[in-house]
Design an enzyme around this catalytic site. Structure first.
Site, mmCIF file in Angstrom:
data_model
loop_
_atom_site.group_PDB
_atom_site.id
_atom_site.type_symbol
_atom_site.label_atom_id
_atom_site.label_comp_id
_atom_site.label_asym_id
_atom_site.label_seq_id
_atom_site.Cartn_x
_atom_site.Cartn_y
_atom_site.Cartn_z
ATOM 1 N N ASP A 197 0.872 -1.176 0.000
ATOM 2 C CA ASP A 197 0.000 0.000 0.000
ATOM 3 C C ASP A 197 0.910 1.228 0.000
ATOM 4 O O ASP A 197 1.466 1.590 1.035
ATOM 5 C CB ASP A 197 -0.904 -0.021 1.259
ATOM 6 C CG ASP A 197 -1.889 1.137 1.314
ATOM 7 O OD1 ASP A 197 -1.626 2.182 0.684
ATOM 8 O OD2 ASP A 197 -2.913 1.008 2.019
ATOM 9 N N ASP B 179 -16.598 -11.743 -2.847
ATOM 10 C CA ASP B 179 -17.880 -11.319 -2.269
ATOM 11 C C ASP B 179 -18.515 -10.264 -3.171
ATOM 12 O O ASP B 179 -19.575 -9.732 -2.859
ATOM 13 C CB ASP B 179 -17.624 -10.733 -0.871
ATOM 14 C CG ASP B 179 -18.908 -10.367 -0.146
ATOM 15 O OD1 ASP B 179 -19.844 -11.180 -0.177
ATOM 16 O OD2 ASP B 179 -18.975 -9.267 0.436
ATOM 17 N N GLU C 100 -23.606 -7.104 -10.289
ATOM 18 C CA GLU C 100 -24.241 -7.838 -9.188
ATOM 19 C C GLU C 100 -25.759 -7.735 -9.288
ATOM 20 O O GLU C 100 -26.273 -6.623 -9.299
ATOM 21 C CB GLU C 100 -23.759 -7.281 -7.843
ATOM 22 C CG GLU C 100 -22.264 -7.444 -7.650
ATOM 23 C CD GLU C 100 -21.747 -6.848 -6.333
ATOM 24 O OE1 GLU C 100 -22.550 -6.376 -5.512
ATOM 25 O OE2 GLU C 100 -20.518 -6.858 -6.142
ATOM 26 N N HIS D 182 -22.292 -10.248 -1.970
ATOM 27 C CA HIS D 182 -21.954 -8.954 -1.344
ATOM 28 C C HIS D 182 -22.473 -8.890 0.100
ATOM 29 O O HIS D 182 -23.229 -7.985 0.464
ATOM 30 C CB HIS D 182 -22.508 -7.794 -2.184
ATOM 31 C CG HIS D 182 -21.687 -6.540 -2.057
ATOM 32 N ND1 HIS D 182 -21.334 -5.762 -3.125
ATOM 33 C CD2 HIS D 182 -21.138 -5.923 -0.970
ATOM 34 C CE1 HIS D 182 -20.619 -4.720 -2.710
ATOM 35 N NE2 HIS D 182 -20.484 -4.800 -1.401
ATOM 36 N N ILE D 183 -22.030 -9.865 0.893
ATOM 37 C CA ILE D 183 -22.500 -9.940 2.289
ATOM 38 C C ILE D 183 -21.449 -9.480 3.289
ATOM 39 O O ILE D 183 -21.637 -9.607 4.494
ATOM 40 C CB ILE D 183 -22.928 -11.388 2.669
ATOM 41 C CG1 ILE D 183 -21.786 -12.384 2.396
ATOM 42 C CG2 ILE D 183 -24.201 -11.787 1.934
ATOM 43 C CD1 ILE D 183 -21.986 -13.737 3.051
#
Ligand code: NAD
Length: 312
Positions: free
Chosen positions: A176, A263, A268, A287-288
């Site tokens: 990062d 996810d 979607e 997407h949970i």
């Protein structure tokens, strides 16, 4: 002047008994998303163009064309963290305040990343589905202890994944370029690397925790997969757009990597004939990541308070 606010996220309703009084006490009339799905641009315009002053928004689209037409809009409160569905530049130009609900769902998403890591390393979804169909087939798995976990992104979620992975006795490395918390690295015994290609080549498991930006869109490209170990696993709880899905399909089919668990997806839900869904060593959850009781309550309360503060 009108005081209407639109609330789009479907899961907001679970805790509305706690949040609505806060808005109503300040005289706001609430417009709910009653569609049972993510709102389209037109859905939002139909209810918000005339006189809505604030929006608590989930993943529903707020591009420039929508923001421009919502003529009374003063504030957008993101229910969650990722702001890629909001045109932030246009909001700034129009004087619309925008704030996200930082720190509300990072633990839930981190836990989902860890859950996906075990799911794919032990092939749990496919073999458990086989047992329910009367089978008893075993697929050999991989231990995570001692393995190298590479994290693309060391923000709110990346850090929570890092801490948990250290507890699982994994070797953790963060890539990062904007990371500036050396004391965190020291406290948890985490490595840092400055070359993404090095992270790709060294990781047994690579987990993505960056937003979608011009720099990161499609970062998991054909070239990136070619640099990974054939035994490597990819975890993506961030955004579908980070991954070139055709390249991922090729990488899985041609055994350039051993598996992937996501996810999120570029579209979607994905279309029924999406080819990745036919691949055994590909897992997709709907997407949970932030969809836990704890995160939902945090997001409801923080996004409500943020909206009230911005409108005050
Ligand atoms: P964050 O802003 O706290 O952290 C993101 C990190 O990415 C930062 O440290 C930043 O420096 C780093 N970064 C930016 N560009 C980079 C680059 N080119 N290379 C490497 N690092 C880079 O965000 P967060 O809260 O940790 O969220 C991460 C992602 O998770 C976001 O994409 C968000 O949309 C997604 N998310 C998904 C869910 C879900 O339900 N699955 C829920 C919440 C958030």
């Amino acid at each position: 002047m009108s005081k209407k606010v639109l609330i789009t996220p479907k899961s907001f309703g679970t805790y509305k008994a706690k949040a609505y009084p806060l808005l109503q006490e300040q005289g706001y009339e609430i417009i709910e998303n009653t569609l049972g799905r993510t709102m389209s641009e037109q859905d939002i315009l139909d209810v918000a163009a005339a006189d809505v002053v604030g929006i608590i928004v989930g993943v529903d689209p707020l591009p420039a064309s929508v923001l421009e037409k919502c003529k009374d809009l003063k504030a957008v409160s993101k229910y969650g963290v990722g702001m890629d569905n909001i045109d932030l530049e246009k909001a700034k130009d129009l004087g619309i305040k925008v704030k996200n609900a930082v720190g509300t769902n990072n633990i839930s998403v981190a836990e989902q990343a860890i859950a996906l890591m075990f799911s794919i390393s032990r092939n749990i979804p496919s073999i458990a589905a086989g047992v329910k169909k009367g089978g008893w087939d075993r697929v050999i798995g991989m231990e995570v202890t001692g393995k190298k976990l590479g994290l693309l992104g060391g923000g709110q979620i990346g850090k929570e994944v890092a801490k948990r992975a250290r507890g699982l006795m994994m070797e953790v490395t963060i890539y990062d370029p904007y990371f500036n918390d050396d004391s965190f690295l020291k406290e948890y015994g985490i490595n840092r690397c400055f070359d993404f290609n090095e992270l790709l080549g060294n990781s047994d498991i690579l987990s993505l925790h960056v937003p979608v930006t011009p720099e990161t869109k499609g970062i998991m490209s054909k070239d990136a997969f070619a640099r990974m170990k054939p035994s490597a696993l990819l975890i993506n709880t961030s955004r579908g757009e980070l991954v070139d899905e055709d390249a991922l399909y090729e990488a899985l089919i041609n055994k350039k990597i051993a598996g992937a668990a996501q996810d999120v997806f570029s579209c979607e839900p994905p279309s029924k004939d999406e080819k990745l869904l036919q691949v055994d060593n590909f897992i997709l959850t709907p997407h949970i990541g932030a969809f836990t009781r704890e995160a939902v309550e945090n997001m409801v309360m923080v996004s409500t308070k943020n909206l009230l503060e911005m409108l005050a």
